[in-house]
Scaffold this motif. Sequence first.
Motif, PDB file in Angstrom:
ATOM      1  N   ILE A 141      -6.668  -1.413  -6.162  1.00 22.30           N
ATOM      2  CA  ILE A 141      -7.950  -2.042  -6.458  1.00 22.30           C
ATOM      3  C   ILE A 141      -7.694  -3.211  -7.389  1.00 22.30           C
ATOM      4  N   ALA A 195      -3.473   4.273   0.618  1.00 24.59           N
ATOM      5  CA  ALA A 195      -4.049   3.828  -0.656  1.00 24.59           C
ATOM      6  C   ALA A 195      -3.709   2.372  -0.893  1.00 24.59           C
ATOM      7  N   THR A 196      -4.732   1.562  -1.126  1.00 27.99           N
ATOM      8  CA  THR A 196      -4.512   0.153  -1.456  1.00 27.99           C
ATOM      9  C   THR A 196      -4.949  -0.086  -2.897  1.00 27.99           C
ATOM     10  N   GLY A 224      -8.587   5.695 -10.531  1.00 29.77           N
ATOM     11  CA  GLY A 224      -9.292   4.427 -10.466  1.00 29.77           C
ATOM     12  C   GLY A 224      -8.457   3.240 -10.058  1.00 29.77           C
ATOM     13  N   LYS A 225      -7.174   3.443  -9.747  1.00 31.87           N
ATOM     14  CA  LYS A 225      -6.302   2.313  -9.432  1.00 31.87           C
ATOM     15  C   LYS A 225      -6.182   2.026  -7.940  1.00 31.87           C
ATOM     16  N   PHE A 226      -6.573   2.990  -7.110  1.00 29.72           N
ATOM     17  CA  PHE A 226      -6.400   2.825  -5.674  1.00 29.72           C
ATOM     18  C   PHE A 226      -7.665   3.204  -4.919  1.00 29.72           C
ATOM     19  N   GLU A 227      -7.872   2.500  -3.823  1.00 27.50           N
ATOM     20  CA  GLU A 227      -8.888   2.916  -2.850  1.00 27.50           C
ATOM     21  C   GLU A 227      -8.169   3.708  -1.769  1.00 27.50           C
ATOM     22  N   ILE A 228      -8.554   4.969  -1.612  1.00 24.01           N
ATOM     23  CA  ILE A 228      -7.876   5.865  -0.680  1.00 24.01           C
ATOM     24  C   ILE A 228      -8.758   6.100   0.534  1.00 24.01           C
ATOM     25  N   THR A 229      -8.199   5.860   1.719  1.00 28.77           N
ATOM     26  CA  THR A 229      -8.968   5.987   2.954  1.00 28.77           C
ATOM     27  C   THR A 229      -8.226   6.875   3.955  1.00 28.77           C
ATOM     28  N   LYS A 282       0.853  -1.179   0.000  1.00 25.62           N
ATOM     29  CA  LYS A 282       0.000   0.000   0.000  1.00 25.62           C
ATOM     30  C   LYS A 282       0.893   1.234   0.000  1.00 25.62           C
ATOM     31  N   SER A 314      -4.364  10.304  -6.841  1.00 22.45           N
ATOM     32  CA  SER A 314      -5.625  10.080  -7.558  1.00 22.45           C
ATOM     33  C   SER A 314      -5.544  10.592  -8.991  1.00 22.45           C
ATOM     34  N   TYR A 342      -3.575   9.703   4.785  1.00 26.62           N
ATOM     35  CA  TYR A 342      -4.355   8.796   3.957  1.00 26.62           C
ATOM     36  C   TYR A 342      -3.487   7.623   3.530  1.00 26.62           C
TER      37      TYR A 342
END
Length: 298
Positions: free
Chosen positions: A297, A294-295, A110-115, A92, A105, A292
Motif C-alpha cells: 500500500i 499481497a501488493t 496495514g502495509k499490504f492489500e491482500i486479495t 508483490k 497481515s 492470495y
Amino acid sequence: MLKFNPIELSDKQLVNKYTRRNGSRICDLAFANLFVWQNRYKTSLCEYRDFLFIRELIHSMICYMLPLGDGDLASAIRLIEADAKSVGQPYKIHLMSRGMAERLSSAAPGKFEITPCRDLADYIHCASDLINLSGKKYHSKRNFITRFKSEYRGRYQYEDISAANMCDIFEFEKKWCRKNKCCSSVSLMEEASAIRFMLNNFETLDAKGGLLRVDGNVIAFTAGSELCCDTFDVSLEKADYDIVGSYQMINQAFAEHQLGKYTYINREDDMGIEGLRKAKSSYNPVCLEMKYAATPIR
C-alpha cells in the motif's frame, strides 16, 4: 542485502527443509515445480537469517513467495522491500495460502492489500476418492473407464514411469505437441519445456508417474511429486483426446498404483480456463486451496 541465485537441482534438500516445515499443500512449494518452471519465471533462491526467500519474475514484476522460516517475519519482509527497491521494480508477495496471508497481515499490519486469486486455487482431493471413484458423484468417471476397458480389453496396460520407458514418453509428448499445435502457443511451448525438464531429471526430483499403452504405444502419462508426508502433487497429465476414457483411466490407474499411501492429492489450479475448471471440478475436490497475493500500500 539478499543475494539470490538461480535454483539448481542441488537446492532440493534446502528447499524441502523449509517447505515441509511450512506444512502448506499449495503446489507452488513443490521443489519439482519450482525447478522445472525456472526458465519461465526466472526462479531464484536465497537463504538468510533462518529464512528461505524465493523470488520470481512475472510480466516484468518481481514476485516473492512469503519467506519460509521460523524467525522474525517482519524483518524478513523488510529485506524483501529493500531487495525490490534495489532492483527498482514494483513487487508483490504471491502464491500464499490462507495461513500464510494471515501471517503476513500479522507481521506487517496495514502495509499490504491482500486479495484472493481464484484462478490459482488448487484442487485438493481425498486420495481414496480418486482411487475408488465410489458413489453417484463419480458415476460418469466410472463409465468412461468401463468404456475404455471394454474397447481395449487385452490391448492396454499400465506401467509406472521408469528409465526403461522414458524414451517412449518423450515420443508421445512430441506427438501430443504436434497434434495440439504447441508451436503456435507460447504457453503450450513453455509447458512442453517444463515437461521435458521434469522427465530429464525424473529420478533426481524424486518424481513419480505412470503411463498407459494401447497396442504397445503410449497413449497417456501423468507425473508429479510429494508435497508433504500426506499430500502428493500431480503436475503433469497428458492423454490422446481421440481415445475416449484415456484421461480418466490414467488418472485412476496412477492413483491406485502409486498414491495409496497419501491422504490427499493436489491436482493444481485451473488458471481461469473455463474448460479446465469444469474438468477439475468434475472430480469433486474436498476443498479448494485458495491462494492470495499481497501488493504494498503506497
